[in-house]
Design a protein around this motif. Structure first.
Motif, PDB file in Angstrom:
ATOM      1  N   LEU A 215       0.876  -1.164   0.000  1.00  0.00           N
ATOM      2  CA  LEU A 215       0.000   0.000   0.000  1.00  0.00           C
ATOM      3  C   LEU A 215       0.920   1.222   0.000  1.00  0.00           C
ATOM      4  N   PHE A 216       0.854   2.004  -1.065  1.00  0.00           N
ATOM      5  CA  PHE A 216       1.746   3.150  -1.257  1.00  0.00           C
ATOM      6  C   PHE A 216       1.084   4.426  -0.766  1.00  0.00           C
ATOM      7  N   ASP A 217       1.742   5.127   0.158  1.00  0.00           N
ATOM      8  CA  ASP A 217       1.279   6.417   0.663  1.00  0.00           C
ATOM      9  C   ASP A 217       2.477   7.364   0.664  1.00  0.00           C
ATOM     10  N   PRO A 218       2.515   8.330  -0.261  1.00  0.00           N
ATOM     11  CA  PRO A 218       3.707   9.172  -0.404  1.00  0.00           C
ATOM     12  C   PRO A 218       3.983  10.051   0.798  1.00  0.00           C
ATOM     13  N   SER A 219       2.982  10.343   1.622  1.00  0.00           N
ATOM     14  CA  SER A 219       3.215  11.226   2.763  1.00  0.00           C
ATOM     15  C   SER A 219       4.266  10.646   3.713  1.00  0.00           C
ATOM     16  N   HIS A 220       4.285   9.325   3.863  1.00  0.00           N
ATOM     17  CA  HIS A 220       5.244   8.696   4.767  1.00  0.00           C
ATOM     18  C   HIS A 220       6.659   8.705   4.178  1.00  0.00           C
ATOM     19  N   PHE A 221       6.746   8.860   2.890  1.00  0.00           N
ATOM     20  CA  PHE A 221       8.049   8.956   2.248  1.00  0.00           C
ATOM     21  C   PHE A 221       8.618  10.366   2.409  1.00  0.00           C
ATOM     22  N   VAL A 222       7.756  11.364   2.358  1.00  0.00           N
ATOM     23  CA  VAL A 222       8.199  12.745   2.595  1.00  0.00           C
ATOM     24  C   VAL A 222       8.785  12.871   3.991  1.00  0.00           C
ATOM     25  N   LEU A 223       8.106  12.306   4.984  1.00  0.00           N
ATOM     26  CA  LEU A 223       8.582  12.410   6.360  1.00  0.00           C
ATOM     27  C   LEU A 223       9.883  11.651   6.585  1.00  0.00           C
ATOM     28  N   GLN A 224      10.164  10.662   5.719  1.00  0.00           N
ATOM     29  CA  GLN A 224      11.438   9.936   5.803  1.00  0.00           C
ATOM     30  C   GLN A 224      12.488  10.491   4.850  1.00  0.00           C
ATOM     31  N   GLN A 225      12.083  11.429   3.989  1.00  0.00           N
ATOM     32  CA  GLN A 225      12.965  11.948   2.944  1.00  0.00           C
ATOM     33  C   GLN A 225      13.424  10.826   2.018  1.00  0.00           C
ATOM     34  N   LEU A 226      12.463  10.033   1.585  1.00  0.00           N
ATOM     35  CA  LEU A 226      12.693   8.913   0.676  1.00  0.00           C
ATOM     36  C   LEU A 226      12.089   9.280  -0.674  1.00  0.00           C
ATOM     37  N   ASP A 227      12.754   8.914  -1.760  1.00  0.00           N
ATOM     38  CA  ASP A 227      12.328   9.276  -3.114  1.00  0.00           C
ATOM     39  C   ASP A 227      11.132   8.419  -3.528  1.00  0.00           C
ATOM     40  N   TYR A 228       9.930   8.978  -3.379  1.00  0.00           N
ATOM     41  CA  TYR A 228       8.719   8.198  -3.634  1.00  0.00           C
ATOM     42  C   TYR A 228       8.474   7.937  -5.111  1.00  0.00           C
ATOM     43  N   LEU A 229       8.959   8.809  -6.009  1.00  0.00           N
ATOM     44  CA  LEU A 229       8.796   8.548  -7.435  1.00  0.00           C
ATOM     45  C   LEU A 229       9.694   7.393  -7.877  1.00  0.00           C
ATOM     46  N   SER A 230      10.929   7.365  -7.385  1.00  0.00           N
ATOM     47  CA  SER A 230      11.800   6.226  -7.693  1.00  0.00           C
ATOM     48  C   SER A 230      11.252   4.941  -7.086  1.00  0.00           C
ATOM     49  N   PHE A 231      10.623   5.055  -5.901  1.00  0.00           N
ATOM     50  CA  PHE A 231      10.008   3.887  -5.279  1.00  0.00           C
ATOM     51  C   PHE A 231       8.973   3.272  -6.218  1.00  0.00           C
ATOM     52  N   LEU A 232       8.169   4.118  -6.862  1.00  0.00           N
ATOM     53  CA  LEU A 232       7.181   3.604  -7.810  1.00  0.00           C
ATOM     54  C   LEU A 232       7.852   2.928  -8.998  1.00  0.00           C
TER      55      LEU A 232
END
Length: 351
Positions: A215-232
């Motif tokens: 289940l992908f939720d980009p808000s949790h990636f922002v808070l971790q400073q993780l690249d959510y577009l690359s994750f996709l």
């Protein structure tokens, strides 16, 4: 490519003891009036849903489907996050997590975990009766208190945590498989599955189980400073569900990712209503369309500033504006011309 379905609404942050948020028929009327097309139902919230009855009664499920259809709504998915949280609880969180279970189980972690596991299995059966094919959850956590490696973690600590996590989840995944349900773990801080690396570790531990998805939720990636577009890009084949939730990260000379134990309004990383944060939703919706995501775009409202009903109303318009109706033609077809095999060879200088 497929056009994403939506908007759906995750009800966990909206259900309450006051109308119209205290039962499913009332909340359905409200959600339809806001423009939502589907509801994502938290299977633990007994004000809205009886998971045990749904698992055993097709009539109960059919009546619910018919009631929602009368308002132009469908169920997008069930979620089992609170049950999933109880599958694996580090002792540091026992007292906090007891409130998620019946009072008779408080102070008994083993019984609490067994109860939660059975509830997730019931939700899988209910999902099948409701005509669904995926379900959201949390992984729970044994290792989260050891996130930062100081004092130095002993060899084998993380391996043992994921071995036990896999041991508990494998029977659940097998039940999901028996009922045709993909189990989508929300990648989320405080869970052992909190980024791509930890998901890969768990996926390997459950033997690459085909029902183990994300289940992908980009808000949790922002808070971790993780690249959510690359994750996709990397995990596109595992994405089964999507929460559309915004966030912002504004570090200062005083705090960063860890937030200094501050409350939500004072943290560097904060959840925000859709459009008020920093998430690149144009990029996300573009990639979901490109990678043929076939699920729902579900609004999850969490904001420390804005009223939830305003967030819901604005969120409908926001999601509708970002869903890409995929094209059924190539834009430069007008300039195409039929070319024979012999002509192709000639173009390449092949004789």
């Amino acid at each position: 490519m497929r056009t994403i379905q939506g908007p759906s609404l995750h009800l966990a942050q909206f259900s309450a003891d006051q109308p119209p948020f205290n039962d499913l028929p009332s909340i359905a009327v409200w959600a339809a009036s806001q423009g939502f097309k589907a509801l994502q139902i938290p299977a633990w919230d007994e004000r809205l849903f009886d998971v045990e009855q749904a698992a055993h009664s097709q009539q109960y499920c059919d009546d619910m489907i018919a009631m929602l259809a009368g308002h132009g709504l469908v169920i997008s998915e069930l979620t089992t996050h609170i049950f999933g949280q109880l599958v694996a609880v580090h002792p540091a969180y026992d007292a906090l997590c007891d409130s998620f279970a019946p009072a008779a189980l408080h102070g008994d972690p083993d019984a609490r975990s067994a109860w939660a596991i059975e509830r997730i299995k019931l939700a899988a059966k209910a999902s099948q009766r409701l005509g669904l094919d995926r379900m959201g959850t949390f992984s729970g956590s044994f290792a989260w208190p050891y996130l930062f490696p100081f004092p130095q973690r002993p060899d084998g600590l993380i391996e043992a945590a994921f071995e036990e996590l896999a041991r508990r989840w494998l029977p659940i995944l097998d039940v999901c498989d028996a009922h045709g349900i993909d189990l989508c773990y929300e990648i989320h801080p405080s869970e052992d599955l909190h980024d791509g690396t930890s998901f890969e570790r768990f996926h390997a531990a459950v033997g690459g189980h085909k029902r183990c998805r994300i289940l992908f939720d980009p808000s949790h990636f922002v808070l971790q400073q993780l690249d959510y577009l690359s994750f996709l890009d990397i995990y596109r084949d595992f994405i089964g569900m999507v929460h559309i939730k915004d966030a912002e990260f504004n570090p200062s000379g005083r705090q960063g990712i860890y937030g200094g134990y501050s409350g939500w309004t004072e943290r560097a990383g904060r959840f925000r209503s859709l459009g008020d944060g920093q998430v690149d939703f144009k990029g996300i919706f573009s990639k979901l369309a490109q990678y043929d995501y076939d699920g729902w775009a579900t609004l999850e409202w969490e904001c420390c500033l804005k009223n939830q009903e305003d967030g819901a109303r604005e969120g409908v318009a926001f999601i509708n504006a970002h869903i890409i109706t995929v094209t059924d033609r190539i834009f430069d077809d007008f300039a195409g011309a039929p070319v024979s095999r012999a002509q192709i060879h000639g173009m390449l200088g092949i004789h």
